[in-house]
Design an enzyme around this catalytic site. Structure first.
Site, PDB file in Angstrom:
ATOM      1  N   ASP A   1      -1.771  14.253  12.918  1.00  0.00           N
ATOM      2  CA  ASP A   1      -1.743  15.615  12.373  1.00  0.00           C
ATOM      3  C   ASP A   1      -1.075  15.634  11.002  1.00  0.00           C
ATOM      4  O   ASP A   1      -1.590  16.233  10.050  1.00  0.00           O
ATOM      5  CB  ASP A   1      -1.001  16.554  13.333  1.00  0.00           C
ATOM      6  CG  ASP A   1      -1.811  16.878  14.575  1.00  0.00           C
ATOM      7  OD1 ASP A   1      -3.021  16.562  14.592  1.00  0.00           O
ATOM      8  OD2 ASP A   1      -1.240  17.431  15.530  1.00  0.00           O
TER       9      ASP A   1
ATOM     10  N   HIS B   1      -7.043  -6.431   0.890  1.00  0.00           N
ATOM     11  CA  HIS B   1      -5.944  -5.478   0.709  1.00  0.00           C
ATOM     12  C   HIS B   1      -4.724  -5.866   1.541  1.00  0.00           C
ATOM     13  O   HIS B   1      -3.588  -5.666   1.109  1.00  0.00           O
ATOM     14  CB  HIS B   1      -6.434  -4.081   1.083  1.00  0.00           C
ATOM     15  CG  HIS B   1      -5.427  -3.003   0.866  1.00  0.00           C
ATOM     16  ND1 HIS B   1      -4.787  -2.804  -0.340  1.00  0.00           N
ATOM     17  CD2 HIS B   1      -4.937  -2.042   1.716  1.00  0.00           C
ATOM     18  CE1 HIS B   1      -3.962  -1.777  -0.241  1.00  0.00           C
ATOM     19  NE2 HIS B   1      -4.031  -1.304   0.995  1.00  0.00           N
TER      20      HIS B   1
ATOM     21  N   SER C   1       0.836  -1.200   0.000  1.00  0.00           N
ATOM     22  CA  SER C   1       0.000   0.000   0.000  1.00  0.00           C
ATOM     23  C   SER C   1       0.878   1.260   0.000  1.00  0.00           C
ATOM     24  O   SER C   1       1.627   1.476  -0.941  1.00  0.00           O
ATOM     25  CB  SER C   1      -0.959  -0.060   1.190  1.00  0.00           C
ATOM     26  OG  SER C   1      -2.038   0.815   1.033  1.00  0.00           O
TER      27      SER C   1
END
Length: 306
Positions: free
Chosen positions: A228, A287, A132
């Protein structure tokens, strides 16, 4: 509401000349740009685990996906090292696992992190296996520095934008909304977090994957992944940099039979960038192929190493 923090595990002692070696690094200062222009982002010293093997054989390097860590490949790395006799490296990407946090997050800088680390460890050229997000990092590394990559395995990902099939923005929002009281037992805190995530994320396997990032620091439960930075740069993570060069080394795209991340419409771009690419599908895998079908995953890697 939980916040991310820089949470470190103490390093384990070495296990002898044939055991794994570990690296734990302090928080490195980020560039003054903060990822928003100005000075160029600087590479970070990544946390890694290296299993010993024959120096004459190309090492195998595993790169995890978004919200993952080097521990995702612990069992697979051990088995592969035993079966092949190769050195096997697992790495925490920046803002993940035990690697430093930084406001800078892009495939270019994640590739640069590896361009610094791999030669330092004497592991180039190597076989790079990326899942990924890690697969996109591996692809860019091979395109930018082909002399570092002996061969490439991209696990259920392609060099195109992934927004149509991913729910990563939902996952980030759900993690940011978690609220857990301080000083709870770990088992209770994890159960509460799972219950709160389940209202948004129905897939238990996905929740368990996300919860590997829940750690206790000084009596408070926090996310060790830098939410963040991921929030700010998620569009970059879901995309892939435009490139003109090609990687001419052997390349395997290993796909989950039940996954929609790699579509036939991606094949022309795959072949443009990776002319020697092969496609292999693992039946009954989603996945996270390495978690769904670990033995098939190992067999596919070993078959490609021959």
């Amino acid at each position: 509401m939980l916040r991310w923090t820089r949470a470190w595990r103490l390093p384990r002692e070495g296990l002898g000349p044939h055991g794994p070696s570990f690296a734990r690094v302090p928080v490195a200062p980020s560039s003054s740009s903060g990822g928003r222009g100005g000075a160029e982002p600087r590479p970070l010293p990544l946390s890694y685990r290296l299993l010993d093997g024959e120096a004459a054989l190309p090492a195998v390097v595993f790169l995890h996906g978004l919200f993952g860590s080097k521990t995702n490949f612990n069992s697979i790395a051990k088995i592969l090292a035993q079966q092949t006799g190769r050195r096997v490296l697992t790495v925490d990407a920046r803002n993940h696992g035990d690697s430093p946090h930084s406001p800078d997050m892009s495939y270019e800088i994640m590739s640069q992190d590896l361009q610094d680390l791999l030669p330092q460890l004497g592991l180039v050229p190597c076989v790079v296996v990326g899942h990924s997000m890690g697969g996109k990092t591996a692809m860019l590394l091979a395109l930018q520095r082909p002399e570092l990559v002996e061969r490439l395995i991209a696990v259920d990902i392609s060099p195109v934008e992934s927004t149509g099939v991913s729910h990563f923005a939902t996952y980030v929002a759900a993690m940011r909304a978690i609220n857990i009281a301080d000083e709870l037992p770990r088992s209770r805190a994890r159960k509460l977090a799972d219950e709160q995530l389940s209202s948004v994320i129905q897939d238990m396997a996905v929740r368990q994957h996300l919860l590997t990032n829940l750690v206790e620091v000084d009596g408070r439960f926090v996310w060790r992944v830098n939410l963040d930075a991921l929030t700010q740069h998620l569009d970059k993570i879901l995309a892939f940099p435009q490139r003109q060069e090609s990687y001419l080394g052997p390349t395997l795209f290993l796909l989950g039979g039940n996954s929609q991340f790699v579509h036939p419409s991606h094949h022309p771009e795959i072949m443009r960038l990776f002319p020697r690419a092969q496609m292999q599908t693992v039946p009954n895998a989603g996945h996270w192929i390495h978690a769904d079908r670990p033995q098939d995953f190992i067999a596919a890697i070993r078959g490609f190493l021959v």
